[in-house]
Motif scaffolding. Structure first.
Motif, PDB file in Angstrom:
ATOM      1  N   ASP A 163       0.022  -9.371   8.994  1.00  0.00           N
ATOM      2  CA  ASP A 163       0.023  -9.433  10.449  1.00  0.00           C
ATOM      3  C   ASP A 163      -1.217  -8.790  11.045  1.00  0.00           C
ATOM      4  O   ASP A 163      -1.523  -8.990  12.209  1.00  0.00           O
ATOM      5  CB  ASP A 163       1.269  -8.715  10.996  1.00  0.00           C
ATOM      6  N   GLY A 164      -1.919  -8.002  10.253  1.00  0.00           N
ATOM      7  CA  GLY A 164      -3.129  -7.360  10.754  1.00  0.00           C
ATOM      8  C   GLY A 164      -2.809  -6.187  11.650  1.00  0.00           C
ATOM      9  O   GLY A 164      -1.641  -5.880  11.908  1.00  0.00           O
ATOM     10  N   ILE A 165      -3.861  -5.536  12.137  1.00  0.00           N
ATOM     11  CA  ILE A 165      -3.674  -4.299  12.893  1.00  0.00           C
ATOM     12  C   ILE A 165      -2.890  -4.544  14.177  1.00  0.00           C
ATOM     13  O   ILE A 165      -1.950  -3.829  14.496  1.00  0.00           O
ATOM     14  CB  ILE A 165      -5.045  -3.673  13.231  1.00  0.00           C
ATOM     15  N   PHE A 166      -3.273  -5.598  14.894  1.00  0.00           N
ATOM     16  CA  PHE A 166      -2.660  -5.766  16.215  1.00  0.00           C
ATOM     17  C   PHE A 166      -1.361  -6.566  16.167  1.00  0.00           C
ATOM     18  O   PHE A 166      -0.618  -6.608  17.121  1.00  0.00           O
ATOM     19  CB  PHE A 166      -3.666  -6.374  17.183  1.00  0.00           C
TER      20      PHE A 166
ATOM     21  N   ALA B 268       4.844  -6.215  -1.748  1.00  0.00           N
ATOM     22  CA  ALA B 268       5.596  -7.365  -1.258  1.00  0.00           C
ATOM     23  C   ALA B 268       5.986  -7.130   0.196  1.00  0.00           C
ATOM     24  O   ALA B 268       5.849  -8.000   1.048  1.00  0.00           O
ATOM     25  CB  ALA B 268       6.837  -7.585  -2.119  1.00  0.00           C
ATOM     26  N   LYS B 269       6.416  -5.901   0.482  1.00  0.00           N
ATOM     27  CA  LYS B 269       6.823  -5.580   1.846  1.00  0.00           C
ATOM     28  C   LYS B 269       5.643  -5.591   2.802  1.00  0.00           C
ATOM     29  O   LYS B 269       5.769  -5.985   3.951  1.00  0.00           O
ATOM     30  CB  LYS B 269       7.478  -4.200   1.879  1.00  0.00           C
ATOM     31  N   ASN B 270       4.511  -5.146   2.320  1.00  0.00           N
ATOM     32  CA  ASN B 270       3.317  -5.122   3.169  1.00  0.00           C
ATOM     33  C   ASN B 270       2.730  -6.512   3.376  1.00  0.00           C
ATOM     34  O   ASN B 270       1.724  -6.653   4.052  1.00  0.00           O
ATOM     35  CB  ASN B 270       2.242  -4.224   2.560  1.00  0.00           C
ATOM     36  N   GLY B 271       3.314  -7.484   2.740  1.00  0.00           N
ATOM     37  CA  GLY B 271       2.838  -8.840   2.965  1.00  0.00           C
ATOM     38  C   GLY B 271       1.710  -9.263   2.057  1.00  0.00           C
ATOM     39  O   GLY B 271       1.012 -10.227   2.346  1.00  0.00           O
ATOM     40  N   ALA B 272       1.484  -8.520   0.958  1.00  0.00           N
ATOM     41  CA  ALA B 272       0.372  -8.869   0.081  1.00  0.00           C
ATOM     42  C   ALA B 272       0.721 -10.026  -0.852  1.00  0.00           C
ATOM     43  O   ALA B 272      -0.165 -10.709  -1.340  1.00  0.00           O
ATOM     44  CB  ALA B 272      -0.040  -7.660  -0.742  1.00  0.00           C
ATOM     45  N   PHE B 273       2.013 -10.238  -1.090  1.00  0.00           N
ATOM     46  CA  PHE B 273       2.409 -11.290  -2.029  1.00  0.00           C
ATOM     47  C   PHE B 273       3.010 -12.473  -1.294  1.00  0.00           C
ATOM     48  O   PHE B 273       3.675 -12.330  -0.265  1.00  0.00           O
ATOM     49  CB  PHE B 273       3.435 -10.763  -3.042  1.00  0.00           C
ATOM     50  N   LEU B 274       2.805 -13.617  -1.892  1.00  0.00           N
ATOM     51  CA  LEU B 274       3.340 -14.837  -1.310  1.00  0.00           C
ATOM     52  C   LEU B 274       4.809 -14.991  -1.713  1.00  0.00           C
ATOM     53  O   LEU B 274       5.178 -14.723  -2.852  1.00  0.00           O
ATOM     54  CB  LEU B 274       2.527 -16.015  -1.852  1.00  0.00           C
TER      55      LEU B 274
ATOM     56  N   VAL C 268      -4.282   1.313  14.637  1.00  0.00           N
ATOM     57  CA  VAL C 268      -3.574   1.219  13.358  1.00  0.00           C
ATOM     58  C   VAL C 268      -2.750   2.485  13.091  1.00  0.00           C
ATOM     59  O   VAL C 268      -1.773   2.466  12.360  1.00  0.00           O
ATOM     60  CB  VAL C 268      -4.555   0.943  12.185  1.00  0.00           C
ATOM     61  N   ALA C 269      -3.134   3.591  13.729  1.00  0.00           N
ATOM     62  CA  ALA C 269      -2.393   4.840  13.538  1.00  0.00           C
ATOM     63  C   ALA C 269      -1.027   4.797  14.198  1.00  0.00           C
ATOM     64  O   ALA C 269      -0.194   5.655  13.958  1.00  0.00           O
ATOM     65  CB  ALA C 269      -3.195   6.017  14.077  1.00  0.00           C
ATOM     66  N   PHE C 270      -0.811   3.787  15.033  1.00  0.00           N
ATOM     67  CA  PHE C 270       0.450   3.745  15.769  1.00  0.00           C
ATOM     68  C   PHE C 270       1.343   2.584  15.356  1.00  0.00           C
ATOM     69  O   PHE C 270       2.303   2.268  16.019  1.00  0.00           O
ATOM     70  CB  PHE C 270       0.181   3.656  17.274  1.00  0.00           C
ATOM     71  N   VAL C 271       0.967   1.895  14.273  1.00  0.00           N
ATOM     72  CA  VAL C 271       1.785   0.752  13.867  1.00  0.00           C
ATOM     73  C   VAL C 271       2.263   0.934  12.433  1.00  0.00           C
ATOM     74  O   VAL C 271       1.784   1.797  11.713  1.00  0.00           O
ATOM     75  CB  VAL C 271       0.988  -0.574  13.937  1.00  0.00           C
ATOM     76  N   LYS C 272       3.237   0.119  12.077  1.00  0.00           N
ATOM     77  CA  LYS C 272       3.624   0.018  10.660  1.00  0.00           C
ATOM     78  C   LYS C 272       2.785  -1.117  10.108  1.00  0.00           C
ATOM     79  O   LYS C 272       3.109  -2.290  10.281  1.00  0.00           O
ATOM     80  CB  LYS C 272       5.128  -0.277  10.580  1.00  0.00           C
TER      81      LYS C 272
ATOM     82  N   THR D  93      -7.671  -3.864  -3.138  1.00  0.00           N
ATOM     83  CA  THR D  93      -8.047  -5.250  -3.388  1.00  0.00           C
ATOM     84  C   THR D  93      -6.997  -6.184  -2.822  1.00  0.00           C
ATOM     85  O   THR D  93      -7.310  -7.205  -2.219  1.00  0.00           O
ATOM     86  CB  THR D  93      -8.202  -5.490  -4.904  1.00  0.00           C
ATOM     87  N   LEU D  94      -5.735  -5.807  -2.990  1.00  0.00           N
ATOM     88  CA  LEU D  94      -4.675  -6.648  -2.441  1.00  0.00           C
ATOM     89  C   LEU D  94      -4.735  -6.680  -0.922  1.00  0.00           C
ATOM     90  O   LEU D  94      -4.489  -7.710  -0.305  1.00  0.00           O
ATOM     91  CB  LEU D  94      -3.307  -6.128  -2.887  1.00  0.00           C
ATOM     92  N   ALA D  95      -5.098  -5.536  -0.343  1.00  0.00           N
ATOM     93  CA  ALA D  95      -5.111  -5.454   1.118  1.00  0.00           C
ATOM     94  C   ALA D  95      -6.207  -6.320   1.729  1.00  0.00           C
ATOM     95  O   ALA D  95      -6.149  -6.668   2.897  1.00  0.00           O
ATOM     96  CB  ALA D  95      -5.277  -4.005   1.555  1.00  0.00           C
ATOM     97  N   GLN D  96      -7.217  -6.661   0.942  1.00  0.00           N
ATOM     98  CA  GLN D  96      -8.309  -7.475   1.486  1.00  0.00           C
ATOM     99  C   GLN D  96      -7.813  -8.837   1.966  1.00  0.00           C
ATOM    100  O   GLN D  96      -8.246  -9.327   2.998  1.00  0.00           O
ATOM    101  CB  GLN D  96      -9.385  -7.697   0.426  1.00  0.00           C
TER     102      GLN D  96
END
Lengths: 556, 317
Positions: B60-63, A149-155, B51-55, A125-128
């Protein structure tokens, strides 16, 4: 000709259908993304102008906040969608939204993450990032707060933002606690730091049965538990002492380690706290699971004994439908393995704990892991915290709403307890009781909104049904022994070691299932040796070394 | 089957692409939905492989995310289990494909030989039903049959005075159990295809065989089985493409998290599920998916090439 026509017709309808689907989808996502982009830029400009304004006026200036547009703020929490309480919840939310509309021109909506597979649904849900949710209940130890937070899900919550939109929260959380909510210099979480609770794990057991077994002071050690199981098994032949569902391997293993060493695990890195320091030497990383062979062999032996006693079912690892807690409530289980907070519920004569009605001798004791060695670590303040989704279209208003439900007594009580007179009452001692006609199936709002991300002891009304004598006694004992969680500021950067951590975790999980439930083949020495070798092969030493490097950077 | 006919009719390839389109416009039109479907759901998402080749970072999205090369594949190698997992997956799938098809053909022939109409219908339905049972329920069913303390099988064994049987702590019996469960679930469904193609066999050929004095077995051996050969080969080729893709639902629901049994029952899917649940990493999961697809692709190409060598008419392309 006719056939041709039919074929043509079918083909065109299908094409039309597909094209229709496709185009509508793309337009919707398009508009969605442009919307959020627009709102993001809007947010930015808003921020800067607002912070400029607030800087000018020197303090929070509510006049500078534009709340002309009515918005809906969605709050995401773990918990099952209400069934029986839905009606009452609707009333509560209507009431609450009246207040919120008046004060900040917003309303609140709850988005439930059901307990089944909660972690993956939560993260998905967060990733959406499409504005589905605004406020996100989170936790650094059990809900992946830092990875998200690291993945950018949080402001990122700037100080200006907090000061402007959540001034009471900003003021009530001390500076050093805000420090613990930072990653890379930015605040992501608003911690639940003013709420006394303990979530250290242990065994909840039947004190009355333990006394029968000759343990007059209750269970004080793992060996006492063995005595206790044997007694239960021989006396109460029709129940399974502890009908585990086969998922307690981590807690049991770390419990054993806590009880036999002064190890202090780091939260949130892996299941079962594999890495940490020791009380004497907090900042040297160690992992007793692989380093203290003797202790683990003892563990494996004892668990084999428990398995032979028949503490759990033979096929415990596939016994997924078991619910020892529900059994405990009705007197059909001798134990449950969970944390102190759960014990505070199970030891109290609440309506759902029918055992206290049917058996007046019934009493629930708690053996906490680390009791033998006094190894108790207080809860990290980010065990519960609120974050704002980076996909939120109205982060400012989300903060304003949070500030109210966290700090405004009226909102707080409504949201946490429900409507006074229906869901709760305050008795002459100032304690919270259930009013006449209360039906927990219908009126238990406290167990519905699951607001665990900003409870506030200043506003809490103690629950009269709880067994406070016993609870306060245990809390006092904890307070005399505890150390504060020492690694609050440590947010490990695991990018380079994630694959090792995954593999180590997987290995630990697989072996601990066998060891913790005593299901291994061969001797205890053999299985522990095999386990430790597998952990080394999976890369535990590499992780330890990398963590040590990051520790040295942070603490030395 | 139809392919050979098309080949015969096929004019000299002097026709240009547009002429071909014009000539076969009805066929083309009929294919359009399928083509669009695959374009939308199989080809359009292809760039997402990146997406398999990125962190992967949500914002930032896939690309836009950082390119990390083959890093996401590392954990599979690092686990040291890749070979075991792949071989488990392939062996199970081979068993499923071979036994599944043999049994399905067998059942289809039996059904075809049945003369009593209502019995035919009933048995076909009974065989078909398990296909509709959710894997979750199948898992519970198996557990209730086989568990040590309260299982049905052990209840029977104790009442017969035999010793109890503990399959949930014995990894060696699971390949057999899982294959049986799979066959129980899938045979009804698979046999429908074969049954349909038996139905499609020209009745005259069978008549002729009968006139020539062929008995029932000879009819099956010399008429039905050879006529089924193209169907069998095509279905096998299709199945081989998915040979490294495990049947997650079956394994996850029956074995669950019983690590005692992993040595013989862990397949790529279940391992990846457990390992990536920890950090919720889309990139690693995609990396595994890509690995499986590449192996599947190689399998299909190789098998098709072999089939083409032996019997060019039966190859897919």
């Amino acid at each position: 000709m006719k056939r041709k026509l039919i074929a043509l017709f079918l083909a065109t309808t299908m094409v039309a259908g597909l094209a229709g689907c496709g185009s509508s989808e793309t337009t919707s996502t398009d508009s969605g993304s442009t919307d959020s982009a627009a709102s993001a830029t809007e947010t930015k400009t808003d921020n800067s102008s607002d912070s400029a304004a607030s800087a000018d006026s020197g303090s929070t200036d509510s006049a500078a906040i534009d709340t002309s547009e009515h918005v809906v703020i969605t709050y995401m929490t773990t918990g099952d969608k209400p069934t029986g309480t839905q009606e009452e919840l609707d009333k509560v939310m209507a009431e609450l939204n009246k207040i919120l509309t008046e004060k900040v021109n917003a309303e609140l909506d709850i988005y439930f993450i059901e307990w089944t597979d909660y972690l993956s649904n939560y993260n998905l849900t967060l990733a959406q990032m499409d504005g589905t949710v605004d406020l996100v209940g989170t936790a650094s130890d059990w809900l992946d707060a830092w990875p998200n937070a690291k993945n950018g899900a949080f402001l990122e919550l700037s100080e200006d933002m907090l000061k402007t939109y959540a001034p009471q929260t900003w003021a009530s959380v001390p500076a050093e606690n805000w420090e613990l909510c930072k990653y890379d210099g930015e605040i992501y979480l608003m911690p639940e730091d003013n709420y006394a609770q303990w979530t250290n794990h242990g065994y909840i057991y039947r004190m009355d049965w333990a006394k029968e077994a000759g343990l007059t002071d209750g269970v004080k050690s793992w060996e006492d538990l063995t005595t206790y199981w044997k007694h239960v098994k021989s006396t109460y032949t029709d129940i399974i002492p502890w009908d585990s569902d086969g998922t307690h391997q981590f807690q049991m293993a770390s419990g054993w380690v806590a009880s036999h060493s002064n190890f202090v695990p780091i939260d949130g890195l892996s299941n079962g706290g594999l890495w940490g320091g020791t009380k004497d030497d907090l900042y040297t990383i160690t992992s007793p699971f692989v380093e203290n062979t003797e202790m683990m062999v003892e563990y494996a032996k004892l668990m084999k004994e428990w398995n032979e006693i028949g503490v759990w079912k033979t096929d415990v690892l596939n016994n997924t439908s078991a619910d020892a807690r529900a059994d405990f409530r009705i007197g059909r289980s001798a134990a449950d393995q969970h944390h102190t907070q759960t014990w505070t519920d199970l030891c109290s004569a609440t309506p759902s704990n029918t055992i206290y009605e049917t058996d007046e001798d019934a009493e629930a004791g708690f053996f906490y892991f680390g009791q033998e060695t006094g190894n108790v670590v207080a809860l990290s303040i980010t065990h519960g915290a609120m974050a704002v989704s980076a996909g939120s279209e109205n982060p400012e208003r989300a903060l304003m709403v949070y500030d109210l439900i966290r700090n405004d007594p009226e909102c707080y009580r409504l949201f946490n307890y429900g409507i006074e007179g229906t869901s709760y009452e305050i008795d002459e001692n100032g304690l919270r009781t259930t009013p006449e006609g209360f039906d927990s199936e219908k009126h238990n709002i406290n167990g519905t909104t699951n607001y665990w991300w900003g409870r506030n002891d200043d506003l809490e009304i103690k629950d009269a049904t709880r067994n406070w004598d016993a609870i306060d006694k245990l809390y006092a004992e904890y307070d005399s022994k505890k150390i504060n969680y020492p690694y609050g500021q440590f947010v490990p950067d695991v990018d380079n070691i994630q694959s090792y951590i995954n593999n180590v975790n997987e290995t630990h999980n697989n072996y601990m299932k066998q060891i913790s439930y005593g299901l291994y083949q061969g001797t205890a020495e053999e299985i522990v040796a095999e386990y430790q070798e597998a952990m080394k092969a999976a890369g535990i030493d590499e992780v330890t070394a990398e963590l040590q490097r990051q520790f040295d950077e942070l603490y030395k | 089957m139809g392919k050979t006919k098309v080949k015969e009719v096929k004019p000299k390839s002097s026709l240009t692409f547009f002429q071909k389109v014009k000539r076969y416009k009805t066929l083309m039109l009929m294919c359009t939905p399928a083509i669009l479907f695959f374009l939308a759901f199989s080809y359009a998402p292809l760039p997402g492989i990146y997406v398999a080749f990125v962190k992967y970072n949500y914002r930032d999205g896939i690309f836009g995310s950082k390119f990390v090369g083959l890093k996401n594949f590392e954990f599979l190698w690092d686990s040291g289990k890749l070979l075991d997992l792949t071989s488990n997956t392939i062996l199970y799938n081979l068993a499923f494909i071979i036994l599944g098809n043999v049994l399905a053909v067998f059942m289809a022939i039996l059904l075809n030989e049945l003369r009593c109409k209502w019995f035919k219908k009933v048995s076909q339905t009974m065989m078909f039903l398990p296909y509709f049972i959710s894997q979750v329920l199948v898992g519970i069913l198996v557990y209730n049959l086989l568990n040590y303390d309260y299982g049905f099988v052990n209840g029977m064994l104790t009442s017969l005075g035999r010793e109890k049987w503990g399959p949930y702590s014995d990894p060696n019996v699971w390949p057999v159990i899982l294959v049986i469960v799979y066959l129980w679930q899938q045979t009804g469904y698979n046999s429908v295809v074969y049954f349909a193609s038996i139905m499609g066999i020209d009745a005259e050929i069978i008549e002729a065989a009968k006139v020539d004095g062929a008995n029932g077995f000879q009819k099956i051996r010399y008429i039905i089985l050879p006529s089924l050969k193209p169907t069998i080969v095509i279905l096998l080729l299709f199945a081989l493409g998915g040979i490294v893709k495990g049947n997650f639902g079956l394994f996850y629901n029956i074995i669950g998290s019983n690590s005692l049994l992993y040595s013989t029952t862990d397949i790529i899917e279940t391992f990846v599920y457990r390992a990536t649940m920890v950090d919720f990493n889309f990139s690693t999961a995609s990396a595994v998916g890509l690995y499986q697809s590449v192996i599947g692709f190689i399998m299909v190409i190789t098998c098709n090439w072999i089939v083409k060598k032996i019997e060019p008419d039966y190859s897919l392309f």
